[in-house]
Design a protein around this motif. Structure first.
Motif, PDB file in Angstrom:
ATOM      1  N   GLY A 158       0.840  -1.186   0.000  1.00  0.00           N
ATOM      2  CA  GLY A 158       0.000   0.000   0.000  1.00  0.00           C
ATOM      3  C   GLY A 158       0.879   1.240   0.000  1.00  0.00           C
ATOM      4  O   GLY A 158       1.740   1.411  -0.857  1.00  0.00           O
ATOM      5  N   VAL A 159       0.682   2.106   0.982  1.00  0.00           N
ATOM      6  CA  VAL A 159       1.500   3.321   1.082  1.00  0.00           C
ATOM      7  C   VAL A 159       2.911   2.937   1.506  1.00  0.00           C
ATOM      8  O   VAL A 159       3.108   2.249   2.504  1.00  0.00           O
ATOM      9  N   ILE A 160       3.899   3.366   0.709  1.00  0.00           N
ATOM     10  CA  ILE A 160       5.301   3.111   1.039  1.00  0.00           C
ATOM     11  C   ILE A 160       5.884   4.388   1.627  1.00  0.00           C
ATOM     12  O   ILE A 160       5.884   5.435   0.980  1.00  0.00           O
ATOM     13  N   CYS A 191      -5.367   1.698   6.150  1.00  0.00           N
ATOM     14  CA  CYS A 191      -4.252   1.289   5.297  1.00  0.00           C
ATOM     15  C   CYS A 191      -3.177   0.658   6.193  1.00  0.00           C
ATOM     16  O   CYS A 191      -3.243   0.738   7.416  1.00  0.00           O
ATOM     17  N   GLN A 192      -2.211   0.024   5.551  1.00  0.00           N
ATOM     18  CA  GLN A 192      -1.144  -0.661   6.294  1.00  0.00           C
ATOM     19  C   GLN A 192       0.199  -0.271   5.668  1.00  0.00           C
ATOM     20  O   GLN A 192       0.752  -1.014   4.862  1.00  0.00           O
ATOM     21  N   PRO A 193       0.707   0.905   6.036  1.00  0.00           N
ATOM     22  CA  PRO A 193       1.930   1.410   5.409  1.00  0.00           C
ATOM     23  C   PRO A 193       3.151   0.557   5.723  1.00  0.00           C
ATOM     24  O   PRO A 193       3.181  -0.167   6.719  1.00  0.00           O
ATOM     25  N   GLY A 220       2.943  -5.372   4.304  1.00  0.00           N
ATOM     26  CA  GLY A 220       2.553  -4.216   5.104  1.00  0.00           C
ATOM     27  C   GLY A 220       3.313  -4.224   6.413  1.00  0.00           C
ATOM     28  O   GLY A 220       3.798  -5.268   6.862  1.00  0.00           O
ATOM     29  N   GLY A 221       3.427  -3.068   7.030  1.00  0.00           N
ATOM     30  CA  GLY A 221       4.065  -2.985   8.332  1.00  0.00           C
ATOM     31  C   GLY A 221       3.144  -3.540   9.410  1.00  0.00           C
ATOM     32  O   GLY A 221       2.031  -3.992   9.129  1.00  0.00           O
ATOM     33  N   PRO A 222       3.568  -3.513  10.662  1.00  0.00           N
ATOM     34  CA  PRO A 222       2.765  -4.090  11.744  1.00  0.00           C
ATOM     35  C   PRO A 222       1.573  -3.239  12.156  1.00  0.00           C
ATOM     36  O   PRO A 222       0.726  -3.700  12.920  1.00  0.00           O
ATOM     37  N   ASP A 223       1.474  -2.000  11.676  1.00  0.00           N
ATOM     38  CA  ASP A 223       0.419  -1.082  12.125  1.00  0.00           C
ATOM     39  C   ASP A 223      -0.636  -0.850  11.045  1.00  0.00           C
ATOM     40  O   ASP A 223      -0.303  -0.541   9.896  1.00  0.00           O
ATOM     41  N   VAL A 224      -1.890  -0.981  11.420  1.00  0.00           N
ATOM     42  CA  VAL A 224      -3.015  -0.632  10.548  1.00  0.00           C
ATOM     43  C   VAL A 224      -3.608   0.664  11.078  1.00  0.00           C
ATOM     44  O   VAL A 224      -3.993   0.755  12.244  1.00  0.00           O
ATOM     45  N   VAL A 225      -3.648   1.693  10.209  1.00  0.00           N
ATOM     46  CA  VAL A 225      -4.109   3.021  10.626  1.00  0.00           C
ATOM     47  C   VAL A 225      -5.031   3.595   9.559  1.00  0.00           C
ATOM     48  O   VAL A 225      -5.022   3.144   8.416  1.00  0.00           O
ATOM     49  N   VAL A 282      -6.553  -0.793   1.989  1.00  0.00           N
ATOM     50  CA  VAL A 282      -5.362  -1.514   1.531  1.00  0.00           C
ATOM     51  C   VAL A 282      -4.629  -2.069   2.754  1.00  0.00           C
ATOM     52  O   VAL A 282      -3.714  -1.466   3.298  1.00  0.00           O
ATOM     53  N   THR A 283      -5.078  -3.222   3.182  1.00  0.00           N
ATOM     54  CA  THR A 283      -4.477  -3.913   4.322  1.00  0.00           C
ATOM     55  C   THR A 283      -4.156  -5.350   3.907  1.00  0.00           C
ATOM     56  O   THR A 283      -4.718  -5.869   2.943  1.00  0.00           O
ATOM     57  N   VAL A 284      -3.263  -5.967   4.638  1.00  0.00           N
ATOM     58  CA  VAL A 284      -2.844  -7.332   4.318  1.00  0.00           C
ATOM     59  C   VAL A 284      -3.958  -8.299   4.703  1.00  0.00           C
ATOM     60  O   VAL A 284      -4.337  -8.382   5.860  1.00  0.00           O
ATOM     61  N   ARG A 285      -4.478  -9.016   3.719  1.00  0.00           N
ATOM     62  CA  ARG A 285      -5.551  -9.984   3.948  1.00  0.00           C
ATOM     63  C   ARG A 285      -5.145 -11.386   3.516  1.00  0.00           C
ATOM     64  O   ARG A 285      -5.578 -12.366   4.093  1.00  0.00           O
ATOM     65  N   GLY A 286      -4.321 -11.473   2.461  1.00  0.00           N
ATOM     66  CA  GLY A 286      -3.947 -12.764   1.910  1.00  0.00           C
ATOM     67  C   GLY A 286      -2.595 -13.225   2.400  1.00  0.00           C
ATOM     68  O   GLY A 286      -2.150 -12.842   3.491  1.00  0.00           O
ATOM     69  N   PRO A 287      -1.912 -14.059   1.605  1.00  0.00           N
ATOM     70  CA  PRO A 287      -0.585 -14.559   2.005  1.00  0.00           C
ATOM     71  C   PRO A 287       0.354 -13.401   2.331  1.00  0.00           C
ATOM     72  O   PRO A 287       0.541 -12.490   1.535  1.00  0.00           O
ATOM     73  N   SER A 288       0.929 -13.435   3.525  1.00  0.00           N
ATOM     74  CA  SER A 288       1.751 -12.316   4.004  1.00  0.00           C
ATOM     75  C   SER A 288       3.208 -12.474   3.585  1.00  0.00           C
ATOM     76  O   SER A 288       3.812 -13.537   3.771  1.00  0.00           O
ATOM     77  N   ALA A 289       3.763 -11.408   3.044  1.00  0.00           N
ATOM     78  CA  ALA A 289       5.173 -11.419   2.657  1.00  0.00           C
ATOM     79  C   ALA A 289       6.066 -11.600   3.870  1.00  0.00           C
ATOM     80  O   ALA A 289       7.128 -12.221   3.791  1.00  0.00           O
ATOM     81  N   THR A 290       5.636 -11.082   5.004  1.00  0.00           N
ATOM     82  CA  THR A 290       6.479 -11.158   6.198  1.00  0.00           C
ATOM     83  C   THR A 290       6.502 -12.570   6.789  1.00  0.00           C
ATOM     84  O   THR A 290       7.372 -12.894   7.585  1.00  0.00           O
TER      85      THR A 290
END
Length: 299
Positions: A158-160, A191-193, A220-225, A282-290
């Protein structure tokens, strides 16, 4: 002293020839030196090679003239992994169609050249949602890149966060210039920057990984804002007085983009596409890259 992971990564990259598109851009300009630093043999595709002459890594990378929508046989020759970081967002009325044609051409050329893997940075957003033109095009490009059988690793973000990102610069200028903002409903969208440093690390690992890892990975990072909360966080970190947001529900994306164009250096056509995308969560819902990669994003 390098850890075992970095040593192994360097060993894998030192045996690879990597083609990077968009090397003069926000992400590509950071990815190329990260690959060079790890001893990868890097070739950059550029429509105007002279734009890269001043890059500090220029002497360590090959630069070839070309366009993702044109003849790519020479650029692809001997390439193991190709990184796709280009877009045409907001560049004329037919930009989305042009993105699709370019992706098809790139994928076909990669298959003909025997490229083993394409690494692509796309955008978050659920496929089942009604996506903005920008996000839908990002997803369409990923699908077309994977249409010829070459393995594709699609990282969706999402937002980088980082200096030079259009989305981040738009937010930064709005917060710094306007102590009071008239805001539409999209400021409450979640969003999940993620930080640019983490995106670069994910891209490097996607290039270097041995074995089959093709698929879509959401980053996405650990924070949803919400966007409103992100604006407040930026003001706090930048040492600014608390910003006041006044909600105006009838403020359309079109009107918002013209307002953004007046206040920020982001061109109105690009601002329009970005603002229209802000209605999509735009938040992580599917397979997570992390979970699939070794990168642990910062908050």
């Amino acid at each position: 002293i390098m850890g075992d992971g970095l040593c192994a990564e360097r060993d894998l990259l030192s045996s690879l020839r990597v083609l990077v598109t968009g090397a003069s851009g926000y992400v590509g300009g950071r990815l190329v030196p990260a690959l060079v630093e790890r001893d990868a043999e890097v070739r950059c595709l550029a429509r105007t090679p002279a734009k890269l002459d001043a890059a500090p890594w220029r002497a360590s990378a090959e630069v070839v003239r070309g366009d993702v929508g044109g003849e790519l046989a020479e650029a692809m020759r001997g390439v193991d992994v190709a990184v796709y970081l280009v877009h045409s967002i907001g560049q004329g009325d037919g930009w989305a169609l042009r993105e699709q044609r370019d992706a098809e051409n790139f994928a076909r050329s990669a298959a003909q050249a025997g490229v083993r893997r394409i690494v692509y940075l796309g955008g978050l957003g659920r496929d089942e949602d009604v996506l903005s033109k920008h996000l839908q095009s990002r997803h369409d490009v990923g699908r077309l890149l994977a249409s010829t059988g070459v393995e594709v690793v699609e990282l969706r973000a999402g937002v980088i966060i980082g200096s030079g990102s259009a989305s981040f610069e738009m937010l930064r200028y709005l917060v710094e210039v306007l102590p009071v903002m008239l805001t539409p409903r999209w400021v409450e969208t979640r969003c999940q920057p993620i930080a640019i440093a983490d995106i670069v690390d994910l891209l490097v690992e996607a290039v270097a990984r041995a074995g089959a890892i093709g698929g879509i990975y959401e980053a996405g990072g650990p924070d949803v804002v919400t966007y409103a909360e992100m604006m407040g966080l930026y003001a706090e970190v930048a040492g600014l007085a608390r910003r006041r947001l006044v909600r105006v529900p009838l403020l359309t994306p079109g009107l918002s983009s013209h307002w953004v164009g007046l206040v920020t250096p982001v061109p109105v056509p690009l601002a329009r596409e970005l603002v229209e995308s802000l209605v999509n969560e735009v938040t992580v819902r599917g397979p997570s890259a992390t979970e699939a990669f070794s990168v642990t994003p910062m908050g």
